[in-house]
Design an enzyme around this catalytic site. Sequence first.
Site, PDB file in Angstrom:
ATOM      1  CD  GLU A   1       8.429  -2.899   8.147  1.00 35.11           C
ATOM      2  OE1 GLU A   1       7.708  -3.892   7.954  1.00 35.11           O
ATOM      3  OE2 GLU A   1       8.994  -2.265   7.241  1.00 35.11           O
TER       4      GLU A   1
ATOM      5  CB  CYS B   1      10.499  -0.506   2.648  1.00 38.16           C
ATOM      6  SG  CYS B   1      11.207   0.059   1.120  1.00 38.16           S
TER       7      CYS B   1
ATOM      8  CD  GLU C   1      -5.505  -6.099   0.053  1.00 37.22           C
ATOM      9  OE1 GLU C   1      -4.605  -5.905  -0.788  1.00 37.22           O
ATOM     10  OE2 GLU C   1      -5.420  -6.929   0.978  1.00 37.22           O
TER      11      GLU C   1
ATOM     12  CG  PHE D   1      -0.258   0.441   2.500  1.00 39.16           C
ATOM     13  CD1 PHE D   1      -0.062   1.791   2.792  1.00 39.16           C
ATOM     14  CD2 PHE D   1       0.218  -0.491   3.412  1.00 39.16           C
ATOM     15  CE1 PHE D   1       0.585   2.199   3.949  1.00 39.16           C
ATOM     16  CE2 PHE D   1       0.871  -0.105   4.564  1.00 39.16           C
ATOM     17  CZ  PHE D   1       1.049   1.244   4.826  1.00 39.16           C
TER      18      PHE D   1
ATOM     19  CE  LYS E   1      -2.832  -8.157  -4.783  1.00 37.29           C
ATOM     20  NZ  LYS E   1      -3.287  -7.256  -3.691  1.00 37.29           N
TER      21      LYS E   1
ATOM     22  CB  SER F   1       4.713  -7.542   5.707  1.00 33.57           C
ATOM     23  OG  SER F   1       3.795  -8.491   5.218  1.00 33.57           O
TER      24      SER F   1
HETATM   25  P1  NAD Z   1       1.462  -6.641   3.039  1.00 27.90           P
HETATM   26  O1  NAD Z   1       2.476  -7.705   3.124  1.00 27.90           O
HETATM   27  O2  NAD Z   1       0.349  -6.648   4.033  1.00 27.90           O
HETATM   28  O3  NAD Z   1       0.755  -6.650   1.595  1.00 27.90           O
HETATM   29  C1  NAD Z   1       1.503  -6.636   0.415  1.00 27.90           C
HETATM   30  C2  NAD Z   1       0.716  -7.326  -0.689  1.00 27.90           C
HETATM   31  O4  NAD Z   1       0.497  -8.683  -0.310  1.00 27.90           O
HETATM   32  C3  NAD Z   1      -0.657  -6.717  -0.946  1.00 27.90           C
HETATM   33  O5  NAD Z   1      -0.858  -6.632  -2.337  1.00 27.90           O
HETATM   34  C4  NAD Z   1      -1.626  -7.683  -0.290  1.00 27.90           C
HETATM   35  O6  NAD Z   1      -2.834  -7.801  -1.004  1.00 27.90           O
HETATM   36  C5  NAD Z   1      -0.887  -9.009  -0.318  1.00 27.90           C
HETATM   37  N1  NAD Z   1      -1.141  -9.824   0.886  1.00 27.90           N
HETATM   38  C6  NAD Z   1      -1.295  -9.375   2.159  1.00 27.90           C
HETATM   39  N2  NAD Z   1      -1.475 -10.422   2.992  1.00 27.90           N
HETATM   40  C7  NAD Z   1      -1.437 -11.543   2.244  1.00 27.90           C
HETATM   41  C8  NAD Z   1      -1.557 -12.927   2.536  1.00 27.90           C
HETATM   42  N3  NAD Z   1      -1.755 -13.368   3.769  1.00 27.90           N
HETATM   43  N4  NAD Z   1      -1.454 -13.814   1.509  1.00 27.90           N
HETATM   44  C9  NAD Z   1      -1.250 -13.391   0.259  1.00 27.90           C
HETATM   45  N5  NAD Z   1      -1.136 -12.074  -0.079  1.00 27.90           N
HETATM   46  C10 NAD Z   1      -1.214 -11.155   0.898  1.00 27.90           C
HETATM   47  O7  NAD Z   1       2.248  -5.243   3.071  1.00 27.90           O
HETATM   48  P2  NAD Z   1       1.647  -3.783   3.163  1.00 27.90           P
HETATM   49  O8  NAD Z   1       1.123  -3.558   4.547  1.00 27.90           O
HETATM   50  O9  NAD Z   1       0.755  -3.508   2.016  1.00 27.90           O
HETATM   51  O10 NAD Z   1       2.980  -2.905   2.938  1.00 27.90           O
HETATM   52  C11 NAD Z   1       3.869  -2.596   3.966  1.00 27.90           C
HETATM   53  C12 NAD Z   1       5.038  -3.534   4.003  1.00 27.90           C
HETATM   54  O11 NAD Z   1       5.724  -3.537   2.758  1.00 27.90           O
HETATM   55  C13 NAD Z   1       6.078  -3.135   5.025  1.00 27.90           C
HETATM   56  O12 NAD Z   1       6.532  -4.280   5.696  1.00 27.90           O
HETATM   57  C14 NAD Z   1       7.184  -2.514   4.186  1.00 27.90           C
HETATM   58  O13 NAD Z   1       8.462  -2.544   4.775  1.00 27.90           O
HETATM   59  C15 NAD Z   1       7.119  -3.371   2.979  1.00 27.90           C
HETATM   60  N6  NAD Z   1       7.761  -2.729   1.849  1.00 27.90           N
HETATM   61  C16 NAD Z   1       8.978  -3.202   1.463  1.00 27.90           C
HETATM   62  C17 NAD Z   1       9.657  -2.601   0.421  1.00 27.90           C
HETATM   63  C18 NAD Z   1      11.002  -3.100  -0.023  1.00 27.90           C
HETATM   64  O14 NAD Z   1      11.486  -2.676  -1.052  1.00 27.90           O
HETATM   65  N7  NAD Z   1      11.629  -4.003   0.697  1.00 27.90           N
HETATM   66  C19 NAD Z   1       9.083  -1.503  -0.239  1.00 27.90           C
HETATM   67  C20 NAD Z   1       7.829  -1.049   0.184  1.00 27.90           C
HETATM   68  C21 NAD Z   1       7.176  -1.680   1.230  1.00 27.90           C
END
Ligand code: NAD
Length: 490
Positions: free
Chosen positions: A383, A282, A177, A150, A174, A227
């Site tokens: 984090e 991140c 959401e 997000f 994708k 994450s």
């Molecule tokens: P998230 O892991 O909750 O969601 C990321 C994606 O995974 C979304 O599209 C979501 O629909 C999907 N998703 C979520 N839960 C899922 C599940 N149980 N099974 C399958 N798909 C699932 O992350 P977020 O809250 O949207 O974003 C924040 C996180 O992203 C933080 O941990 C941040 O550090 C990380 N991030 C990392 C980088 C990097 O380059 N390393 C860059 C940006 C963000």
Amino acid sequence: MTQILKNFINGTWQSSHSKETLDVINPANGQVLSKVPAGSKDDLNAAADAAHKAAKAWRNTPANDRIQYLFKMKSLLENHTDEIAEICTNESGKTFAESKAEMVRALENIEVACGIPVLMQSEFSEDIARGIDEFMIRQPIGTGACIVPFNFPIMITFWFMPYAIATGNTYIVKPSEKVPATMTRIFELFEQLNLPPGVLNMVHGGKETVDGILDNPHIQAISFVGSSQVAHYIYSRGSANGKRIQAQGGAKNPILIMPDADVEGTVKIVADSAFGCAGQRCLASSLVVLTKESAPIFLPKLIEAAQSKKCGYGMNEDVAMGPVITPESKTRVLELIEQGIAEGGNLALDGRNINIPGGEKGYFLGPCIIDNVKRGGTIHNTEIFGPVLGVMYAEDLDDAIDLINAAEYGNAASIFTHSGAAARKFRHDVMAGNIGVNIGVAAPMAHFPFSGWKKSFYGDLHAQSRHAVEFYTQTKVVIERWHNEWTRKF
Ligand code: NAD
């Protein structure tokens, strides 16, 4: 009536098969902006079928022709930057300036991907044996997909998608959401590209859509950012299904401030890094490491700089920090602050009860600083993903590096100093994929890979640059001998 967002599949807008929808909410005021389908495997499978059907003709389209679409893509986005940035601010909460900065990063990746005719060039060795030549060519892997988080509704898709389609793959995006409207608007603009149907698709949804991507036999390569827990899941399930996976995870980025660092510049840069995007970045510096010499110089000024950040609705020009993304996220951050205090931390700046006129229904938290974070404790290793900066102490450079390397994440780390020797040792010894020297947000330009080590990354080839080109292509080696027509011998 609130709009229900549609998927873009095979060149047309299609309603989801999913009956369930999720509210898309402006985190600055709690207003429902639109609804997004909760996700369905049927939607995903339809997109994968379309992408698979389009793959052969697209891979046979010359690279020079494929990149013409990217030039148009760049100009479309440039011409609609403000409009897209406003949608991004409204659904993500970040400031308008932060949304526009994302767009710049997205455009840079398109520019690099426009170099695909050169980036895909092959290697050739003549006469590896008498009369025999050998060469390696790069070919597209087939169909790829990205699953994005997000916190960067614009930029992150462009770490992957332009490279994937420029190298001759068809693709599925994708979006998160939580922030699906920004990419939906971008895809509305992409209709003007007149790409062949099926080359570029977008499917909304959460876990069910993601699982569809992980299991669909037509998808060969998946890029994930989110994450660490989900990154690990994507890596495990996707690779068990024989797919190529790159999965970028969470982070806990430390900044070491040495006593000789420039005071004003360091304080400003570190405060911007910690509290920009409300700490939901991140590459945000979420831990500052001080020595007993640097603490009295820098800590009071850091508190002052953090205090001066104006929070509020991101479209207001004077606002420096927006809300966190959801009420659940706010609750989680508040609980972690409590835990940090219970472990002996001192809440040197308490932004928990901030009052934003007009933003009473928003998910705001002011900047918080927890001094004296316990080594090995919750705040050291978790984090937080909110506007909370932890402060830790080290005896000297060696001790600071040990402290930094003890952490589970390895996304980024920075040092602020005037000493070239200290900076060199830091960059050499620290176990993180992106290193900053007097830099607060060590974000690689598009022509470098976005690295990330340890729990911050699962896979081998990273996002952006040559890594993205390699990830979305497979190498073929040809060893060639020709019958000599004149000597009638090989
Ligand atoms: P998230 O892991 O909750 O969601 C990321 C994606 O995974 C979304 O599209 C979501 O629909 C999907 N998703 C979520 N839960 C899922 C599940 N149980 N099974 C399958 N798909 C699932 O992350 P977020 O809250 O949207 O974003 C924040 C996180 O992203 C933080 O941990 C941040 O550090 C990380 N991030 C990392 C980088 C990097 O380059 N390393 C860059 C940006 C963000």
